[in-house]
Design a protein around this motif. Sequence first.
Motif, PDB file in Angstrom:
ATOM      1  N   ALA A 165     -47.346  49.761 -81.288  1.00 44.05           N
ATOM      2  CA  ALA A 165     -47.108  50.933 -80.443  1.00 44.05           C
ATOM      3  C   ALA A 165     -47.182  50.567 -78.967  1.00 44.05           C
ATOM      4  N   ALA A 166     -48.164  49.736 -78.612  1.00 44.85           N
ATOM      5  CA  ALA A 166     -48.302  49.313 -77.216  1.00 44.85           C
ATOM      6  C   ALA A 166     -47.072  48.535 -76.759  1.00 44.85           C
ATOM      7  N   LEU A 167     -46.528  47.679 -77.628  1.00 43.94           N
ATOM      8  CA  LEU A 167     -45.344  46.901 -77.269  1.00 43.94           C
ATOM      9  C   LEU A 167     -44.118  47.807 -77.093  1.00 43.94           C
ATOM     10  N   VAL A 168     -44.067  48.897 -77.858  1.00 42.90           N
ATOM     11  CA  VAL A 168     -42.953  49.849 -77.728  1.00 42.90           C
ATOM     12  C   VAL A 168     -43.034  50.618 -76.419  1.00 42.90           C
ATOM     13  N   VAL A 169     -44.245  51.052 -76.050  1.00 45.34           N
ATOM     14  CA  VAL A 169     -44.413  51.936 -74.896  1.00 45.34           C
ATOM     15  C   VAL A 169     -44.494  51.172 -73.576  1.00 45.34           C
ATOM     16  N   ALA A 170     -45.027  49.948 -73.600  1.00 46.51           N
ATOM     17  CA  ALA A 170     -45.296  49.205 -72.369  1.00 46.51           C
ATOM     18  C   ALA A 170     -44.090  49.085 -71.429  1.00 46.51           C
ATOM     19  N   PRO A 171     -42.881  48.773 -71.928  1.00 49.90           N
ATOM     20  CA  PRO A 171     -41.749  48.674 -70.992  1.00 49.90           C
ATOM     21  C   PRO A 171     -41.484  49.958 -70.213  1.00 49.90           C
ATOM     22  N   PHE A 172     -41.638  51.096 -70.856  1.00 50.35           N
ATOM     23  CA  PHE A 172     -41.430  52.376 -70.179  1.00 50.35           C
ATOM     24  C   PHE A 172     -42.519  52.615 -69.132  1.00 50.35           C
ATOM     25  N   GLY A 173     -43.754  52.266 -69.475  1.00 49.01           N
ATOM     26  CA  GLY A 173     -44.852  52.444 -68.537  1.00 49.01           C
ATOM     27  C   GLY A 173     -44.703  51.566 -67.312  1.00 49.01           C
TER      28      GLY A 173
END
Length: 279
Positions: A165-173
């Motif tokens: 989940a962190a790898l999915v969200v990190a680029p957007f953050g």
Amino acid sequence: MVSLQGGAAIAKSLFPVAGAAGTSSLRVGFSALVLIAIWRPWRRSLSARDAGWIALYGAALGVMNLLFYLSLTRLPIGPAVAVEFTGPLLLAIAGSRRRSDIAWIGLAVLGLGLLLPLGGAGGLDPIGIALALAAGVAWALYILFGQRAGRGDGGQAVALGMLAAALVVAPFGLAEAGMALFSPAILALGLAVALLSSALPYSLEMVALRRLDRTTFGVLMSLEPAVAALLAYLLIGEALTPVQWLAIGLIISASAGITATRRPAAAEPISPPEPATRR
């Protein structure tokens, strides 16, 4: 619920400096570090099949968190949680064959109707409603994938799923907040959000589920939108209209009703939850 929704209120206060995507990245990122430290998933081998389910579970978890936080940029926390609840509610109803469940569907639809921007006093931002509904769909997928992912080592699935989940969200953050995401003050608040919204409530739920049957637990969890709205008012001053409170009450009633009227077999004591239990 108090811990989880208190964390959501703190998270919303971070939006002006870190953005919704940045705050979501901090939450799932710190949660992944905490869960990996607790469960140490590297100690157990992982088959390709299990890895695939965990990847889907983690992706659904990341998308769900991101969409929910994006919905909070346009909606008060209480109504956003209520709208998001329709995902697992409809999933529960989809598995039922009872005609009486039509009444609970009707209550949920009526509650949603009062929140939609149709000219009534409770109408909310349509894009915010759409984002919360999308988060609800992701929550339903998270439950389905989590049931598969948790069939092996539940702790390993939770830890690796949160990492995915962190790898999915990190680029957007990173795209939204940039280097501001690494400010010491923001990192400290992000850690607090992760502990309040993930580590602590998940641990408390494991304890609760050892002492409560599934029906009691489900009915109590149905109160979460009201807890969210109350804490949002106390912590960040989000006041709701009477119509919005009525809408939340109808959705809570639908969720509690579909849970409380399950067949007795569903109310037997159960073991600690699989990773699908909560978002």
